[in-house]
Structures are given as structure tokens and as C-alpha cells.
Motif scaffolding. Structure first.
Motif, PDB file in Angstrom:
ATOM      1  N   TYR A  56       0.866  -1.271   0.075  1.00 42.59           N
ATOM      2  CA  TYR A  56       0.115  -0.029  -0.189  1.00 42.59           C
ATOM      3  C   TYR A  56       0.881   1.302   0.061  1.00 42.59           C
ATOM      4  O   TYR A  56       0.556   2.163  -0.663  1.00 42.59           O
ATOM      5  N   PRO A  57       1.786   1.393   0.650  1.00 48.17           N
ATOM      6  CA  PRO A  57       2.739   2.507   0.402  1.00 48.17           C
ATOM      7  C   PRO A  57       3.401   2.814  -0.910  1.00 48.17           C
ATOM      8  O   PRO A  57       3.448   3.835  -1.336  1.00 48.17           O
ATOM      9  N   ASN A  58       3.609   1.581  -1.651  1.00 47.99           N
ATOM     10  CA  ASN A  58       4.075   1.698  -3.015  1.00 47.99           C
ATOM     11  C   ASN A  58       3.136   2.038  -3.890  1.00 47.99           C
ATOM     12  O   ASN A  58       3.158   3.055  -4.783  1.00 47.99           O
ATOM     13  N   LEU A  59       1.734   1.798  -3.768  1.00 46.77           N
ATOM     14  CA  LEU A  59       0.530   1.996  -4.492  1.00 46.77           C
ATOM     15  C   LEU A  59       0.340   3.577  -4.265  1.00 46.77           C
ATOM     16  O   LEU A  59       0.224   4.238  -5.189  1.00 46.77           O
ATOM     17  N   ASP A  60       0.555   3.926  -2.775  1.00 53.90           N
ATOM     18  CA  ASP A  60       0.234   5.571  -2.531  1.00 53.90           C
ATOM     19  C   ASP A  60       1.280   6.241  -3.388  1.00 53.90           C
ATOM     20  O   ASP A  60       1.036   7.341  -3.761  1.00 53.90           O
ATOM     21  N   ASP A  61       2.480   5.764  -3.158  1.00 54.49           N
ATOM     22  CA  ASP A  61       3.517   6.522  -4.159  1.00 54.49           C
ATOM     23  C   ASP A  61       3.527   6.428  -5.780  1.00 54.49           C
ATOM     24  O   ASP A  61       3.476   7.736  -6.174  1.00 54.49           O
ATOM     25  N   LEU A  62       2.877   5.511  -6.044  1.00 58.05           N
ATOM     26  CA  LEU A  62       2.617   5.528  -7.649  1.00 58.05           C
ATOM     27  C   LEU A  62       1.454   6.494  -7.884  1.00 58.05           C
ATOM     28  O   LEU A  62       1.534   7.180  -8.976  1.00 58.05           O
ATOM     29  N   VAL A  63       0.582   6.676  -6.972  1.00 51.80           N
ATOM     30  CA  VAL A  63      -0.620   7.496  -7.066  1.00 51.80           C
ATOM     31  C   VAL A  63       0.077   8.998  -6.877  1.00 51.80           C
ATOM     32  O   VAL A  63      -0.423   9.866  -7.969  1.00 51.80           O
ATOM     33  N   GLU A  64       0.516   9.024  -6.009  1.00 54.31           N
ATOM     34  CA  GLU A  64       1.150  10.471  -5.805  1.00 54.31           C
ATOM     35  C   GLU A  64       2.233  11.070  -7.092  1.00 54.31           C
ATOM     36  O   GLU A  64       2.211  12.330  -7.518  1.00 54.31           O
ATOM     37  N   MET A  65       2.886   9.905  -7.839  1.00 54.78           N
ATOM     38  CA  MET A  65       3.745  10.287  -9.041  1.00 54.78           C
ATOM     39  C   MET A  65       2.717  10.510 -10.328  1.00 54.78           C
ATOM     40  O   MET A  65       3.335  10.941 -11.160  1.00 54.78           O
ATOM     41  N   GLY A  66       1.613  10.127 -10.011  1.00 56.68           N
ATOM     42  CA  GLY A  66       0.533  10.401 -11.366  1.00 56.68           C
ATOM     43  C   GLY A  66       0.505   9.200 -12.279  1.00 56.68           C
ATOM     44  O   GLY A  66       0.104   9.219 -13.144  1.00 56.68           O
ATOM     45  N   LEU A  67       1.223   8.197 -11.772  1.00 54.79           N
ATOM     46  CA  LEU A  67       1.050   6.633 -12.554  1.00 54.79           C
ATOM     47  C   LEU A  67       0.162   5.819 -12.349  1.00 54.79           C
ATOM     48  O   LEU A  67      -0.313   5.070 -13.031  1.00 54.79           O
TER      49      LEU A  67
END
Length: 119
Positions: A56-67
């Protein structure tokens, strides 16, 4: 014409992505999924348990990056979908890998055979 990191208008985040994050993007390239479905796909790939504290932290990071785009399916379940930038990130990564791997006609044919096998 293939897309490379240098072809993108803005600086690419692709070189900064972890292998784990690239695998998440690849899974989402097939279709949008909820978190546990992504977790299952990763566990099948790694043949071991994937901790929620890693996913989930990796998913959140990908969301934050716009990917990746995150939307609510219901009060307890979120769905994750690849964005156009996420798609471009996968293409950029594949282009770089192929540029390193395809050094002659034999290797080019191996890639063609792989593509044909999944079509």
C-alpha cells in the motif's frame, strides 16, 4: 518509433521506480484492480507473501507520482488503475530494456517470439 526516457517532454520518474513498483504498473496494465487482487498477482510472481505494509505505501507513491489512479469502490475497497503516464512509464522501461537486450537479429527474434506467444 520507440519511446525512450529522453523522448518524454518532462523528466521521467521511470529510472527512480523500484522493480516492485514496475511490477505493480505491469499488473495494472491489464486492467484496474483492487488492492488484494494486486497483492495476489505479486504473490504469484514472487512465490511468497507480499506484506500489506509494502504494497500500500508503494501504491500510494505511484498515485502521488501520477502513474496510478485510486478510486473508491466502496467504503472499504479502493480500485487502482493505470494512468496514461503509467502506461508511458511501462513503455519507457520496455524500450530501455529492449535497447540493452537486442544486440543482434537473433535477440530481436527472441523478443518477437515472446510477443507472438502472448498475442
Amino acid at each position: 518509433m520507440s519511446t525512450t526516457v529522453a523522448d518524454l517532454d518532462e523528466p521521467s520518474v521511470v529510472p527512480e521506480l523500484t522493480a516492485f513498483q514496475l511490477r505493480i504498473l505491469t499488473i495494472l496494465s491489464e486492467e484496474a484492480r483492487y488492492g488484494l487482487a494486486i497483492k495476489r498477482e505479486l504473490e504469484a510472481y514472487y512465490d511468497s507473501e507480499v506484506n500489506h505494509g509494502r504494497l500500500y505505501p508503494n501504491l500510494d507513491d505511484l498515485v502521488e507520482m501520477g502513474l496510478v489512479e485510486k478510486s473508491e469502490l466502496d467504503k472499504r475497497t479502493n480500485e487502482y488503475a493505470l494512468t496514461e503516464n503509467g502506461h508511458d512509464a511501462i513503455i519507457t522501461q520496455l524500450s530501455w530494456v529492449f535497447s540493452q537486450f537486442v544486440t543482434d537479429d537473433s535477440r530481436a527474434q527472441e523478443i518477437k517470439d515472446l510477443v507472438n506467444a502472448v498475442q
